[in-house]
Design an enzyme around this catalytic site. Structure first.
Site, short mmCIF file in Angstrom:
data_model
loop_
_atom_site.label_atom_id
_atom_site.label_comp_id
_atom_site.label_asym_id
_atom_site.label_seq_id
_atom_site.Cartn_x
_atom_site.Cartn_y
_atom_site.Cartn_z
N ARG A 1 12.48 -3.68 12.07
CA ARG A 1 11.57 -3.15 13.09
C ARG A 1 10.97 -4.29 13.91
O ARG A 1 10.79 -5.40 13.39
CB ARG A 1 10.42 -2.37 12.43
CG ARG A 1 10.84 -1.17 11.61
CD ARG A 1 9.63 -0.41 11.11
NE ARG A 1 8.62 -1.32 10.53
CZ ARG A 1 7.38 -0.97 10.24
NH1 ARG A 1 6.97 0.24 10.50
NH2 ARG A 1 6.53 -1.83 9.71
N LYS B 1 0.82 -1.22 0.00
CA LYS B 1 0.00 0.00 0.00
C LYS B 1 0.85 1.27 0.00
O LYS B 1 0.58 2.21 -0.76
CB LYS B 1 -0.95 0.01 1.21
CG LYS B 1 -1.93 -1.14 1.25
CD LYS B 1 -2.94 -0.99 2.38
CE LYS B 1 -2.32 -1.02 3.75
NZ LYS B 1 -1.66 -2.31 4.07
N ARG C 1 -9.56 1.64 10.00
CA ARG C 1 -9.06 0.30 10.29
C ARG C 1 -10.17 -0.64 10.76
O ARG C 1 -9.98 -1.85 10.78
CB ARG C 1 -7.99 0.35 11.38
CG ARG C 1 -6.65 0.92 10.94
CD ARG C 1 -5.63 0.82 12.05
NE ARG C 1 -4.37 1.47 11.71
CZ ARG C 1 -3.38 0.90 11.06
NH1 ARG C 1 -3.48 -0.35 10.69
NH2 ARG C 1 -2.27 1.56 10.80
N ARG D 1 0.17 -9.51 13.37
CA ARG D 1 -0.37 -8.40 12.56
C ARG D 1 -1.34 -8.92 11.51
O ARG D 1 -2.38 -8.28 11.24
CB ARG D 1 0.78 -7.64 11.89
CG ARG D 1 1.60 -6.81 12.84
CD ARG D 1 2.86 -6.29 12.16
NE ARG D 1 2.56 -5.32 11.11
CZ ARG D 1 3.42 -4.93 10.19
NH1 ARG D 1 4.63 -5.47 10.15
NH2 ARG D 1 3.09 -4.04 9.28
#
Length: 207
Positions: free
Chosen positions: A154, A13, A88, A165
């Site tokens: 990360r 995205k 979201r 996630r």
């Protein structure tokens, strides 16, 4: 043109958003960027968000929604916008509808980037990021091509967190597909392939 980008983490995205905002000359509104700007500008909502963020707490919907609405009301979004990372959840989508209705506006297209889970995991697990410009790279890269910074992995891109996630996306964000589908604004796009190929599919879907 008012756009929303939907898709799981690792679907591409961010990469495609940069191309679309250049093509259509509209701003990309990323939740993280909007929050950081509100905090930096010292707005009333930004101060509330900063207090929570400094304490390591999630910023609740009413504050996030308010900050997004302030952004949508600004001249920056007069020509349109591309929302990335918001909404979201279905409640956030409902709040967005109300914000836009108050201004006589609506969402024109919801771009849904579709990528198989195994491809997402391969892309994300161990993905490296430049700590300075946030550009992402594969596992084998050594330094950022933009500024020479040493790349980092990360915490969000560690294998266990990647699985978490993807599960969070399926439970919280994927229901938005059902929310937007009846309105005939959902544009499914195959997100597997080169960046150029995926961009061509997106442009074709928008036409």
């Amino acid at each position: 043109m008012n756009l929303i980008f939907l898709g799981p983490p690792g679907a591409g995205k961010g990469t495609q958003a940069k191309r679309l905002i250049d093509r259509f000359r509209i701003p990309q509104l990323s939740t993280g960027d909007i929050l950081r700007k509100a905090v930096a500008d010292g707005t009333s909502l930004g101060k509330q968000a900063k207090t929570l963020m400094d304490a390591g707490k999630l910023v609740p919907d009413p504050i996030v929604n308010g900050i997004v609405e302030e952004c949508l009301a600004s001249n920056v979004c007069a020509r349109g916008f591309l929302l990335d990372g918001f909404p979201r959840t279905v409640p956030q989508a409902e709040a967005l509808d109300e914000m836009l209705q108050r201004r006589g506006r609506k969402i024109d297209h919801v771009i849904l980037l579709q990528v198989p889970t195994e491809v997402l995991f391969e892309r994300l697990a161990g993905r490296q990021t430049c700590p300075k410009c946030q550009t992402t790279y594969g596992k084998d890269a050594k330094a950022c091509a933009n500024d020479g910074e040493k790349l980092i992995v990360r915490p969000d891109d560690q294998p266990d967190r990647v699985r978490q996630r993807l599960v969070e996306y399926e439970t919280k964000t994927a229901p938005l597909i059902g929310y937007y589908k009846p309105r005939a604004v959902l544009r499914p796009v195959d997100g597997v392939g080169s960046v150029d190929d995926v961009e061509k599919r997106i442009i074709s879907a928008l036409k």
